[in-house]
Design a protein around this motif. Structure first.
Motif, PDB file in Angstrom:
ATOM      1  N   ALA A 126      37.277  34.690  39.067  1.00 10.87           N
ATOM      2  CA  ALA A 126      37.331  36.155  38.994  1.00 10.87           C
ATOM      3  C   ALA A 126      38.771  36.618  38.848  1.00 10.87           C
ATOM      4  N   ASP A 127      38.980  37.675  38.077  1.00  8.92           N
ATOM      5  CA  ASP A 127      40.294  38.286  37.929  1.00  8.92           C
ATOM      6  C   ASP A 127      40.729  38.830  39.292  1.00  8.92           C
ATOM      7  N   PRO A 128      41.857  38.367  39.849  1.00 12.13           N
ATOM      8  CA  PRO A 128      42.275  38.835  41.181  1.00 12.13           C
ATOM      9  C   PRO A 128      42.474  40.347  41.253  1.00 12.13           C
ATOM     10  N   ALA A 129      42.950  40.957  40.170  1.00  8.75           N
ATOM     11  CA  ALA A 129      43.163  42.406  40.171  1.00  8.75           C
ATOM     12  C   ALA A 129      41.852  43.160  40.315  1.00  8.75           C
ATOM     13  N   VAL A 130      40.782  42.572  39.840  1.00 10.19           N
ATOM     14  CA  VAL A 130      39.456  43.162  39.965  1.00 10.19           C
ATOM     15  C   VAL A 130      38.855  42.822  41.324  1.00 10.19           C
ATOM     16  N   ALA A 131      38.919  41.558  41.696  1.00  9.39           N
ATOM     17  CA  ALA A 131      38.275  41.094  42.920  1.00  9.39           C
ATOM     18  C   ALA A 131      38.806  41.806  44.154  1.00  9.39           C
ATOM     19  N   GLY A 132      40.113  42.017  44.211  1.00 10.69           N
ATOM     20  CA  GLY A 132      40.710  42.612  45.396  1.00 10.69           C
ATOM     21  C   GLY A 132      40.212  44.005  45.703  1.00 10.69           C
ATOM     22  N   LEU A 133      39.737  44.722  44.682  1.00 16.20           N
ATOM     23  CA  LEU A 133      39.283  46.098  44.894  1.00 16.20           C
ATOM     24  C   LEU A 133      38.043  46.166  45.777  1.00 16.20           C
ATOM     25  N   LEU A 134      37.313  45.052  45.894  1.00 17.15           N
ATOM     26  CA  LEU A 134      36.180  45.036  46.816  1.00 17.15           C
ATOM     27  C   LEU A 134      36.643  45.097  48.266  1.00 17.15           C
ATOM     28  N   GLY A 135      37.930  44.879  48.488  1.00 17.44           N
ATOM     29  CA  GLY A 135      38.441  44.891  49.853  1.00 17.44           C
ATOM     30  C   GLY A 135      38.383  46.244  50.530  1.00 17.44           C
ATOM     31  N   CYS A 136      38.227  47.336  49.744  1.00 19.91           N
ATOM     32  CA  CYS A 136      38.156  48.655  50.381  1.00 19.91           C
ATOM     33  C   CYS A 136      37.352  49.636  49.544  1.00 19.91           C
ATOM     34  N   GLY A 137      38.009  50.420  48.687  1.00 20.36           N
ATOM     35  CA  GLY A 137      37.396  51.581  48.066  1.00 20.36           C
ATOM     36  C   GLY A 137      36.171  51.296  47.231  1.00 20.36           C
ATOM     37  N   VAL A 138      36.224  50.289  46.389  1.00 15.43           N
ATOM     38  CA  VAL A 138      35.088  49.996  45.526  1.00 15.43           C
ATOM     39  C   VAL A 138      33.897  49.526  46.350  1.00 15.43           C
ATOM     40  N   MET A 139      34.152  48.704  47.361  1.00 17.84           N
ATOM     41  CA  MET A 139      33.077  48.271  48.249  1.00 17.84           C
ATOM     42  C   MET A 139      32.502  49.448  49.023  1.00 17.84           C
ATOM     43  N   ALA A 140      33.370  50.385  49.427  1.00 18.97           N
ATOM     44  CA  ALA A 140      32.894  51.563  50.163  1.00 18.97           C
ATOM     45  C   ALA A 140      31.893  52.348  49.327  1.00 18.97           C
ATOM     46  N   GLY A 141      32.193  52.550  48.054  1.00 16.80           N
ATOM     47  CA  GLY A 141      31.295  53.310  47.192  1.00 16.80           C
ATOM     48  C   GLY A 141      30.029  52.550  46.834  1.00 16.80           C
ATOM     49  N   LEU A 142      30.185  51.288  46.428  1.00 14.05           N
ATOM     50  CA  LEU A 142      29.006  50.479  46.111  1.00 14.05           C
ATOM     51  C   LEU A 142      28.089  50.370  47.319  1.00 14.05           C
ATOM     52  N   GLY A 143      28.684  50.110  48.478  1.00 18.60           N
ATOM     53  CA  GLY A 143      27.886  49.950  49.684  1.00 18.60           C
ATOM     54  C   GLY A 143      27.214  51.232  50.119  1.00 18.60           C
ATOM     55  N   ALA A 144      27.893  52.377  49.922  1.00 18.98           N
ATOM     56  CA  ALA A 144      27.276  53.655  50.272  1.00 18.98           C
ATOM     57  C   ALA A 144      25.988  53.854  49.497  1.00 18.98           C
ATOM     58  N   ALA A 145      25.975  53.424  48.235  1.00 18.65           N
ATOM     59  CA  ALA A 145      24.787  53.567  47.398  1.00 18.65           C
ATOM     60  C   ALA A 145      23.733  52.510  47.715  1.00 18.65           C
ATOM     61  N   ILE A 146      24.166  51.258  47.803  1.00 22.16           N
ATOM     62  CA  ILE A 146      23.206  50.158  47.902  1.00 22.16           C
ATOM     63  C   ILE A 146      22.780  49.899  49.342  1.00 22.16           C
ATOM     64  N   ASN A 147      23.749  49.860  50.254  1.00 20.68           N
ATOM     65  CA  ASN A 147      23.442  49.510  51.641  1.00 20.68           C
ATOM     66  C   ASN A 147      23.039  50.726  52.471  1.00 20.68           C
ATOM     67  N   THR A 148      23.899  51.756  52.488  1.00 24.95           N
ATOM     68  CA  THR A 148      23.657  52.903  53.361  1.00 24.95           C
ATOM     69  C   THR A 148      22.517  53.773  52.850  1.00 24.95           C
TER      70      THR A 148
END
Length: 361
Positions: free
Chosen positions: A152-174
């Motif tokens: 995986a491209d590190p510049a892409v992968a690292g974004l899951l560490g906060c903001g992108v995961m927050a949004g994806l998770g709000a939709a899918i998990n929460t």
């Protein structure tokens, strides 16, 4: 031996950040030194600099990061030297009441490294969200590292560490959005667009993006929004209702976190619908509404912390979907910069010119 590396710190409230030498200690029990490859510039880092988190200056900024495990301390079994990892700020303890009830994604006692990174004069640094990754290397707890596909491209992968995961998770998990649901997302920055991408991934029928900036609405379309509303031109509540057969959306996600946007989300949902707050309010914000409206409209009002994610479960899966071309995480990377360009990246972010600037080391 301790190492001296470059790091970006915030020395005092609302002052420009500085690129300085910092000292990384050898990892102690349960600790890991990670050689940082890439780190996103998140609004939370700017909030630290502005004094909006606490006053424990100087801060070592940066937390949306990916890199390679360089060394491990005694007792580390979670990762090994050479592993490619995404860093997270939810190192699950396994012992708190949430973990013991089978809800580790809500862990109330997460871990950070015990030792402190310092300036060269010995001044202790406070790492942003317990990570501090605007640096060549950082020290974290082993539970803050999640091993993922090294291709995986590190510049892409690292974004899951906060903001992108927050949004994806709000939709899918929460929100637990399902196929054929109607969804509205208020606020189309990085978190909001990630929520839109998550809604599209799970098959939502209608995805309505709301913002006051047409450029951001264009971004939202690229992540899967089927309709857009400029809130300067149209009433978001009435327009969302019009686009959902007069009923309102099944799920409305507030990615802004202000009283006025939360009220829009509340009244723009269908009866028994779901509101998810993922935008972070400031401590001074208050909300006044008729209590009977909460009762009469039913449904669920939720807050989403870190997208209710469990890094060990979610990060590898999302990276796999990205690698398969099913989740366009690469679209979040607006530019790649060096450690010396973070202050400029803050200005671009504040002006809404980028989704994410990513520091690449």
């Amino acid at each position: 031996m301790p190492q001296t590396v470059r790091g970006v710190i915030s020395r005092s409230k609302k002052q420009p950040v500085e690129l300085v030498d910092i000292v990384i200690p050898d990892p102690g029990p349960g600790e890991v030194v990670v050689d940082i490859t890439a780190c996103g510039v998140c609004h939370t880092d700017l909030t630290y600099r502005e004094g909006g988190i606490n006053d424990e200056y100087p801060f070592l900024l940066g937390h949306e990061a990916a890199g390679t495990v360089e060394s491990i301390g005694p007792g580390v079994t979670h990762v090994a030297v050479g592993d490619f990892v995404i860093l997270n700020w939810r190192a699950v303890c396994g012992e708190c009441r949430a973990c013991k009830r089978g809800r580790p994604h809500l862990c109330f006692d997460t871990f950070n490294a015990t030792q402190k990174m310092t300036l060269t004069d010995g001044t202790e640094l406070t790492p942003a969200l317990g990570i501090g990754a605007f640096a060549d290397k950082t020290l974290v707890h082993q539970g803050q590292c999640t091993k993922v596909d090294p291709e995986a491209d590190p510049a892409v992968a690292g974004l899951l560490g906060c903001g992108v995961m927050a949004g994806l998770g709000a939709a899918i998990n929460t929100a637990n959005i399902g196929r054929d649901d109607t969804v509205a997302v208020i606020g189309c920055g990085g978190v909001g667009d990630a929520a839109i991408a998550g809604a599209a991934l799970v098959g939502a029928r209608t995805i309505i993006a709301v913002d006051t900036d047409n450029r951001k609405l264009d971004w939202a379309r690229s992540f899967g929004a089927t309709h857009t509303i400029n809130a300067k031109e149209l009433d978001p509540v009435a327009t969302i209702q019009d686009l959902t057969d007069g009923f309102g959306a099944d799920v409305v996600i507030d990615a802004v976190g202000r009283p006025e946007t939360w009220k829009q989300a509340f009244y723009a949902r269908d009866l028994a619908g779901t509101v998810v707050l993922v935008g972070v309010p400031t401590p001074d914000m208050t909300l006044e509404m008729p209590l009977v409206d909460f009762f009469s409209r039913g449904g669920a009002l939720k807050s989403s912390w870190y997208g209710d994610c469990l890094p060990e479960r979610d990060f590898p899966t999302l990276i796999s979907l990205y690698r398969q071309g099913r989740l366009p995480l690469e679209k979040f990377v607006s530019e790649r910069i060096g450690l010396d360009a973070i202050e400029d990246a803050f200005h671009k972010m504040h002006a809404g010119e980028v989704l994410r600037s990513v520091v690449v080391l």
